[in-house]
Write a protein that holds these residues in place. Sequence first.
Motif, short mmCIF file in Angstrom:
data_model
loop_
_atom_site.label_atom_id
_atom_site.label_comp_id
_atom_site.label_asym_id
_atom_site.label_seq_id
_atom_site.Cartn_x
_atom_site.Cartn_y
_atom_site.Cartn_z
N THR A 72 0.84 -1.20 0.00
CA THR A 72 0.00 0.00 0.00
C THR A 72 0.88 1.25 0.00
N VAL A 73 0.54 2.19 -0.86
CA VAL A 73 1.33 3.42 -0.93
C VAL A 73 0.42 4.64 -0.86
N ASN A 74 1.00 5.71 -0.37
CA ASN A 74 0.40 7.03 -0.47
C ASN A 74 1.36 7.85 -1.32
N LEU A 75 0.83 8.57 -2.28
CA LEU A 75 1.67 9.23 -3.28
C LEU A 75 1.41 10.72 -3.30
N PHE A 76 2.47 11.47 -3.55
CA PHE A 76 2.39 12.92 -3.52
C PHE A 76 3.19 13.52 -4.68
N TRP A 77 2.76 14.69 -5.09
CA TRP A 77 3.60 15.57 -5.89
C TRP A 77 3.70 16.90 -5.13
N TYR A 78 4.95 17.34 -4.97
CA TYR A 78 5.23 18.63 -4.37
C TYR A 78 5.84 19.54 -5.44
N GLN A 93 10.66 29.99 -3.23
CA GLN A 93 9.57 29.68 -2.30
C GLN A 93 9.78 28.31 -1.67
N HIS A 94 8.96 28.03 -0.65
CA HIS A 94 9.07 26.75 0.01
C HIS A 94 8.33 25.66 -0.76
N LEU A 95 8.70 24.44 -0.50
CA LEU A 95 8.01 23.29 -1.09
C LEU A 95 6.56 23.28 -0.63
N GLN A 96 5.66 23.01 -1.57
CA GLN A 96 4.25 22.93 -1.19
C GLN A 96 3.59 21.76 -1.91
N LEU A 97 2.54 21.26 -1.28
CA LEU A 97 1.85 20.10 -1.83
C LEU A 97 1.04 20.50 -3.06
N ASP A 111 4.28 28.14 -14.27
CA ASP A 111 4.50 26.77 -13.82
C ASP A 111 5.99 26.43 -13.72
N THR A 112 6.83 27.35 -14.13
CA THR A 112 8.27 27.16 -13.98
C THR A 112 8.60 26.91 -12.51
N ALA A 113 9.17 25.74 -12.22
CA ALA A 113 9.39 25.33 -10.84
C ALA A 113 10.13 23.99 -10.85
N GLU A 114 10.43 23.50 -9.65
CA GLU A 114 10.95 22.15 -9.52
C GLU A 114 9.86 21.28 -8.91
N TYR A 115 9.68 20.09 -9.46
CA TYR A 115 8.59 19.20 -9.07
C TYR A 115 9.18 17.92 -8.49
N PHE A 116 8.64 17.54 -7.35
CA PHE A 116 9.11 16.35 -6.65
C PHE A 116 7.98 15.35 -6.46
N ILE A 165 8.36 9.62 4.27
CA ILE A 165 8.09 10.00 2.89
C ILE A 165 9.42 10.01 2.15
N ILE A 166 9.47 9.29 1.05
CA ILE A 166 10.69 9.23 0.25
C ILE A 166 10.47 10.09 -0.99
N PHE A 167 11.41 10.98 -1.23
CA PHE A 167 11.29 11.91 -2.35
C PHE A 167 12.13 11.46 -3.53
N GLY A 168 11.64 11.75 -4.73
CA GLY A 168 12.46 11.61 -5.90
C GLY A 168 13.46 12.76 -5.99
N LYS A 169 14.32 12.72 -7.00
CA LYS A 169 15.38 13.72 -7.11
C LYS A 169 14.92 15.02 -7.74
N GLY A 170 13.69 15.05 -8.19
CA GLY A 170 13.14 16.29 -8.69
C GLY A 170 13.28 16.45 -10.20
N THR A 171 12.35 17.20 -10.77
CA THR A 171 12.40 17.58 -12.18
C THR A 171 12.27 19.09 -12.25
N ARG A 172 13.26 19.72 -12.87
CA ARG A 172 13.19 21.17 -13.07
C ARG A 172 12.43 21.44 -14.36
N LEU A 173 11.33 22.17 -14.24
CA LEU A 173 10.51 22.52 -15.39
C LEU A 173 10.72 23.99 -15.72
N HIS A 174 11.05 24.24 -16.97
CA HIS A 174 11.25 25.62 -17.41
C HIS A 174 10.29 25.89 -18.56
#
Lengths: 114, 115
Positions: free
Chosen positions: B30-36, B42-46, B85-90, B103-112
């Motif tokens: 069972t997993v719970n999944l998030f995108w931040y 700015q700070h990370l937000q859900l 929408d330019t930001a980093e997504y985790f 909570i385990i995070f991925g390494k992130g995707t920088r979107l430009h």
Amino acid sequence: DVKVTQSSRYLVKRTGEKVFLECVQDMDHENMFWYRQDPGLGLRLIYFSYDVKMKEKGDIPEGYSVSREKKERFSLILESASTNQTSMYLCASSGSGGPGQPQHFGDGTRLSIL
Amino acid sequence: AQSVSQHNHHVILSEAASLELGCNYSYGGTVNLFWYVQYPGQHLQLLLKYFSGDPLVKGIKGFEAEFIKSKFSFNLRKPSVQWSDTAEYFCAVNTGPNRDDKIIFGKGTRLHILP
């Protein structure tokens, strides 16, 4: 709205110094976390705490310690700062209402060790 | 050990293009999944989260994500991106009901987004 406040946005320290990073949350959350964020590495968990005076090691605890004397405050301590600890440090908190509670993050502290 | 993999480290799109950011996790239970999201300065937000039920979840700012259990994936989508929408997504995963689950995070995707 949850507020997680980190004491400094920017901090510059010297090698060998003892460094304290402070974090306070105002939502009575049980859980608090310290991460470091480095380009290309994402967020890596240093330490976390599920209760006052309780701490658990994360994935990269070496060179760090933590303190949680009060529920709202979680401190990260660099015992003897080294240049490889230059990074962005993020504090987060979450409630205990079941598994998978989202975390709320502070603005981060960008720490430079010279 | 559980892990989260984000396929792209850096994505560049023009405004109005469609977006899909890939995320895969390694855990069979069972997993719970998030995108931040972390906007510049700015700070990370859900952005959105999945706990159970409808595998297509909608988040803020027109984002959505689809949980495909058979593929261990939780890809983030937006039909028409904006410059803001330019930001980093985790992508992140929490693996179950135990109290010490992290909570385990991925390494992130920088979107430009190009205007």
